[in-house]
Design a protein around this motif. Structure first.
Motif, PDB file in Angstrom:
ATOM      1  N   ASN A 188      33.624 -22.234   3.790  1.00  0.00           N
ATOM      2  CA  ASN A 188      33.947 -23.010   4.994  1.00  0.00           C
ATOM      3  C   ASN A 188      33.640 -22.265   6.290  1.00  0.00           C
ATOM      4  N   VAL A 189      33.923 -20.977   6.303  1.00  0.00           N
ATOM      5  CA  VAL A 189      33.728 -20.187   7.524  1.00  0.00           C
ATOM      6  C   VAL A 189      32.293 -19.700   7.636  1.00  0.00           C
ATOM      7  N   GLU A 218      37.829 -14.601   9.354  1.00  0.00           N
ATOM      8  CA  GLU A 218      37.335 -15.070  10.644  1.00  0.00           C
ATOM      9  C   GLU A 218      35.820 -14.951  10.686  1.00  0.00           C
ATOM     10  N   ALA A 219      35.182 -15.916  11.307  1.00  0.00           N
ATOM     11  CA  ALA A 219      33.733 -15.845  11.467  1.00  0.00           C
ATOM     12  C   ALA A 219      33.380 -14.618  12.292  1.00  0.00           C
ATOM     13  N   ASP A 221      44.324 -22.226  19.080  1.00  0.00           N
ATOM     14  CA  ASP A 221      43.664 -23.498  18.785  1.00  0.00           C
ATOM     15  C   ASP A 221      44.468 -24.672  19.335  1.00  0.00           C
ATOM     16  N   ARG A 239      35.783 -19.539  14.034  1.00  0.00           N
ATOM     17  CA  ARG A 239      36.274 -20.260  12.859  1.00  0.00           C
ATOM     18  C   ARG A 239      37.147 -19.319  12.020  1.00  0.00           C
TER      19      ARG A 239
END
Length: 365
Positions: free
Chosen positions: A130-131, A173-174, A106, A114
């Motif tokens: 959030n993810v 992780e997405a 990142d 994400r």
């Protein structure tokens, strides 16, 4: 020159096989009894944190490298304080922690799915909000070939996943609905020269790599090289580095790096001008790098669990057999074959014959 290798698995075995024509000798340190690389050099049979054994390694070799990316950081620091250890220990440190790895991607402007760290059951709830779902919950350290992770598709999956791998540092992780999985193998010399192999298209099943196919003139080659270059320069890297990507909407998303020679590069032994194993040794020994050019169409097929009979494998034209000296075991990588041909049509015919043999072995397991 004598090279020490931390780890004595199949990657160490293939490094030694590539190194002997260069007049290199090898000393392996590995706690495993019957380690498959041991017959190809001296084997110091000891734990990675045994300082007496590590000292024995350091005084008997000129430089050291590793074929096992979960070598303890303490071990890498001990060795690097006494002799050159390449790739540098900071590369090992970053690659061992998925959160550190994703954070570095990142920071360097390399697109990633994400992600959020997860330390508690409550933090998992927050991360999911959030993810989003679907998502993949992974251990931050260790875990390979699909181990140490759980797919979350609905809120009801959280308790099951937490029961399976909770109570340790995790990352959410997405889930990426990818079109392809690619890897880019880079090799960087001590002088900073960087060379890249053609990107490789990988196929996994049950979290284990099954086939790797180098792709000449892939439209994502330049982008993959750019991202791998950023990592190598950031880490002051020397040696072969594998960078694994998902392809989503025609673009690359970073998955993970491996600071060592890599399964998706095994095809280079017969399929490239200079194999990843020879180039890794050239890099860490300070020799000029070899050509990464493709010799012709090729594909690598992993043997999982058991290897088909040699006679039947050898009867297929263009099949190059590699046994790892491991006993058969379900889901264990026990060998691979590289299939080569003059053109893609012949390659596909030979590949189909090989995969039929593999299917017969798996059906009988």
């Amino acid at each position: 020159m004598k090279i020490g290798i931390l780890g004595a698995g199949q990657l160490g075995r293939m490094l030694a096989l590539a190194g002997y024509p260069l007049d290199l000798d090898f000393v392996f340190l590995d706690p495993a009894t019957g380690a498959c690389a041991a017959p190809l050099g001296e084997h110091i049979h000891a734990d990675y944190v045994d300082e007496h054994a590590l000292t024995e390694l350091c005084v008997s070799v000129d430089i050291a490298t590793y074929e096992f990316e979960n070598v303890p950081a303490k071990t890498a620091e001990f060795v690097a304080a006494r002799i050159p250890l390449l790739p540098p220990p900071n590369a090992l440190d970053v690659a061992q922690d998925r959160l550190s790895e994703k954070t570095m991607f990142d920071r360097l402007g390399i697109p990633v799915p994400r992600f959020m760290p997860v330390a508690t059951r409550e933090a998992l709830e927050i991360a999911v909000r959030n993810v989003g779902l679907p998502a993949v919950l992974k251990t931050r350290r260790m875990g390979y070939d699909g181990k140490g992770q759980a797919v979350l598709r609905t809120p009801e999956d959280l308790d099951r996943a937490w029961a399976a791998i909770g109570g340790q540092p995790l990352i959410l992780e997405a889930f990426v609905p990818f079109e392809r999985e690619l890897s880019c193998l880079a090799v960087r010399g001590k002088d900073g020269e960087l060379r890249f192999y053609p990107v490789v298209e990988n196929v996994h099943r049950d979290g284990i790599l099954r086939t790797s196919t180098p792709k000449l003139d892939d439209p994502l080659q330049a982008q993959a090289e750019d991202y791998a270059r950023r990592i190598c320069e950031q880490l002051g890297y020397v040696g072969v580095l594998a960078f694994e990507f998902f392809v989503a909407d025609g673009q690359l998303l970073a998955n993970e790096i491996a600071p060592r020679v890599h399964n998706s590069g095994h095809w280079t032994i017969e399929g490239a001008e200079c194999s990843q194993f020879e180039n890794h040794l050239r890099a860490v020994a300070g020799l000029p790098l070899g050509s990464t050019a493709l010799r012709g169409p090729s594909v690598m097929v992993n043997f999982i669990g058991d290897v088909p009979p040699n006679a039947e494998l050898a009867a297929i034209p263009g099949v190059h057999i590699h046994h790892y000296g491991k006993s058969p075991k379900p889901l264990r990588k026990v060998g691979h074959a590289t299939v080569t041909a003059a053109d893609d049509d012949a390659l596909q015919t030979r590949l189909a014959a090989l995969q039929a043999l593999v299917a017969q072995v798996n059906a009988g397991a």
